[in-house]
Design a protein around this motif. Sequence first.
Motif, PDB file in Angstrom:
ATOM      1  N   UNK A  98       6.803  19.180  -1.362  1.00  0.00           N
ATOM      2  CA  UNK A  98       5.622  18.464  -1.821  1.00  0.00           C
ATOM      3  C   UNK A  98       6.014  17.623  -3.027  1.00  0.00           C
ATOM      4  N   UNK A  99       6.160  16.317  -2.806  1.00  0.00           N
ATOM      5  CA  UNK A  99       6.463  15.380  -3.885  1.00  0.00           C
ATOM      6  C   UNK A  99       5.237  14.530  -4.223  1.00  0.00           C
ATOM      7  N   UNK A 100       4.067  15.048  -3.939  1.00  0.00           N
ATOM      8  CA  UNK A 100       2.815  14.347  -4.248  1.00  0.00           C
ATOM      9  C   UNK A 100       2.797  13.987  -5.736  1.00  0.00           C
ATOM     10  N   UNK A 101       2.578  12.705  -6.020  1.00  0.00           N
ATOM     11  CA  UNK A 101       2.480  12.191  -7.395  1.00  0.00           C
ATOM     12  C   UNK A 101       3.759  12.357  -8.205  1.00  0.00           C
ATOM     13  N   UNK A 102       4.875  12.607  -7.558  1.00  0.00           N
ATOM     14  CA  UNK A 102       6.156  12.727  -8.266  1.00  0.00           C
ATOM     15  C   UNK A 102       6.628  11.347  -8.709  1.00  0.00           C
ATOM     16  N   UNK A 103       7.455  11.327  -9.749  1.00  0.00           N
ATOM     17  CA  UNK A 103       8.050  10.088 -10.236  1.00  0.00           C
ATOM     18  C   UNK A 103       9.552  10.182 -10.023  1.00  0.00           C
TER      19      UNK A 103
ATOM     20  N   UNK B  80       5.974   7.776  -6.861  1.00  0.00           N
ATOM     21  CA  UNK B  80       6.445   6.479  -7.361  1.00  0.00           C
ATOM     22  C   UNK B  80       7.949   6.386  -7.155  1.00  0.00           C
ATOM     23  N   UNK B  81       8.346   5.547  -6.186  1.00  0.00           N
ATOM     24  CA  UNK B  81       9.764   5.318  -5.894  1.00  0.00           C
ATOM     25  C   UNK B  81      10.131   3.851  -6.120  1.00  0.00           C
ATOM     26  N   UNK B  82       9.349   3.126  -6.919  1.00  0.00           N
ATOM     27  CA  UNK B  82       9.546   1.688  -7.086  1.00  0.00           C
ATOM     28  C   UNK B  82      10.925   1.309  -7.591  1.00  0.00           C
ATOM     29  N   UNK B  83      11.542   2.124  -8.423  1.00  0.00           N
ATOM     30  CA  UNK B  83      12.845   1.761  -8.976  1.00  0.00           C
ATOM     31  C   UNK B  83      13.986   2.561  -8.354  1.00  0.00           C
TER      32      UNK B  83
ATOM     33  N   UNK C  77       1.038   8.126   2.060  1.00  0.00           N
ATOM     34  CA  UNK C  77      -0.195   7.439   1.652  1.00  0.00           C
ATOM     35  C   UNK C  77      -0.194   7.166   0.152  1.00  0.00           C
ATOM     36  N   UNK C  78      -0.401   5.919  -0.187  1.00  0.00           N
ATOM     37  CA  UNK C  78      -0.501   5.447  -1.570  1.00  0.00           C
ATOM     38  C   UNK C  78       0.766   5.668  -2.392  1.00  0.00           C
ATOM     39  N   UNK C  79       1.896   5.941  -1.740  1.00  0.00           N
ATOM     40  CA  UNK C  79       3.168   6.001  -2.456  1.00  0.00           C
ATOM     41  C   UNK C  79       3.529   4.586  -2.887  1.00  0.00           C
ATOM     42  N   UNK C  80       4.294   4.478  -3.973  1.00  0.00           N
ATOM     43  CA  UNK C  80       4.651   3.163  -4.514  1.00  0.00           C
ATOM     44  C   UNK C  80       6.129   2.895  -4.254  1.00  0.00           C
ATOM     45  N   UNK C  81       6.378   1.716  -3.649  1.00  0.00           N
ATOM     46  CA  UNK C  81       7.741   1.264  -3.366  1.00  0.00           C
ATOM     47  C   UNK C  81       7.880  -0.171  -3.836  1.00  0.00           C
ATOM     48  N   UNK C  82       9.074  -0.575  -4.216  1.00  0.00           N
ATOM     49  CA  UNK C  82       9.328  -1.985  -4.494  1.00  0.00           C
ATOM     50  C   UNK C  82       9.470  -2.707  -3.158  1.00  0.00           C
ATOM     51  N   UNK C  83       9.400  -4.034  -3.177  1.00  0.00           N
ATOM     52  CA  UNK C  83       9.583  -4.791  -1.936  1.00  0.00           C
ATOM     53  C   UNK C  83      10.955  -4.503  -1.338  1.00  0.00           C
ATOM     54  N   UNK C  84      11.983  -4.484  -2.168  1.00  0.00           N
ATOM     55  CA  UNK C  84      13.335  -4.199  -1.680  1.00  0.00           C
ATOM     56  C   UNK C  84      13.418  -2.765  -1.148  1.00  0.00           C
ATOM     57  N   UNK C  85      12.835  -1.814  -1.878  1.00  0.00           N
ATOM     58  CA  UNK C  85      12.872  -0.422  -1.462  1.00  0.00           C
ATOM     59  C   UNK C  85      12.111  -0.158  -0.182  1.00  0.00           C
ATOM     60  N   UNK C  86      11.087  -0.975   0.081  1.00  0.00           N
ATOM     61  CA  UNK C  86      10.296  -0.792   1.299  1.00  0.00           C
ATOM     62  C   UNK C  86      11.143  -0.951   2.557  1.00  0.00           C
TER      63      UNK C  86
END
Length: 187
Positions: free
Chosen positions: A124-129, A149-152, A166-175
């Motif tokens: 469970x990595x819910x809301x993990x950074x 949050x995996x944006x960086x 759902x609602x996880x954050x990725x950068x365009x490159x990371x996507x």
Amino acid sequence: MAEFIEQNFEGAGNNIQLEKGEYESCYFFDCILTGEKLSHFSFTECTFERCELSSIAVENTSFKEVIFTDCKMLGVQFENSNPFLFEVEFHNCQLNLSSFYQVNLKKTTFDNCNLSEVDFTESNLDSAKLIECDLSLAIFDRTDLSLADLRTSFNFTIDPTKNKIAKAKFSKQGALGLLFQFNIVIE
């Protein structure tokens, strides 16, 4: 079982042996514990800095509000630790080949960590950074990454059909790491 409260353990880059017990608000600096059996230990509000913890045995070990900074922790099987009140954070750590199989890592911070070949299956990595982490060959299978949050972070491949994102954050490159399993060409 021995109790250690607000004590400092400095290894000066040498192997040390810890007595089985409960460690509360203790500070471990430059200690080498590679391969040590820390099973059935309890660490509460402790900090490990610049420690070698690779291949430690953590069967039924309690980690409650424990911070690891600049530590080498290769091959640690965290799924064997005590899940009750499990709370950790990692900063500038090498966790390659470690396993968090079915571990609750909700809101956990991994900051500038090498997570190559780490197993996050059913965790469970819910809301993990995951901040600036290398996730090459990390395993995500039935993993809850909701609001994570995996944006960086980089070098990951995550199958969105097998994981909750759902609602996880990725950068365009990371996507792009979400499309790998579809075997498509993106130019």
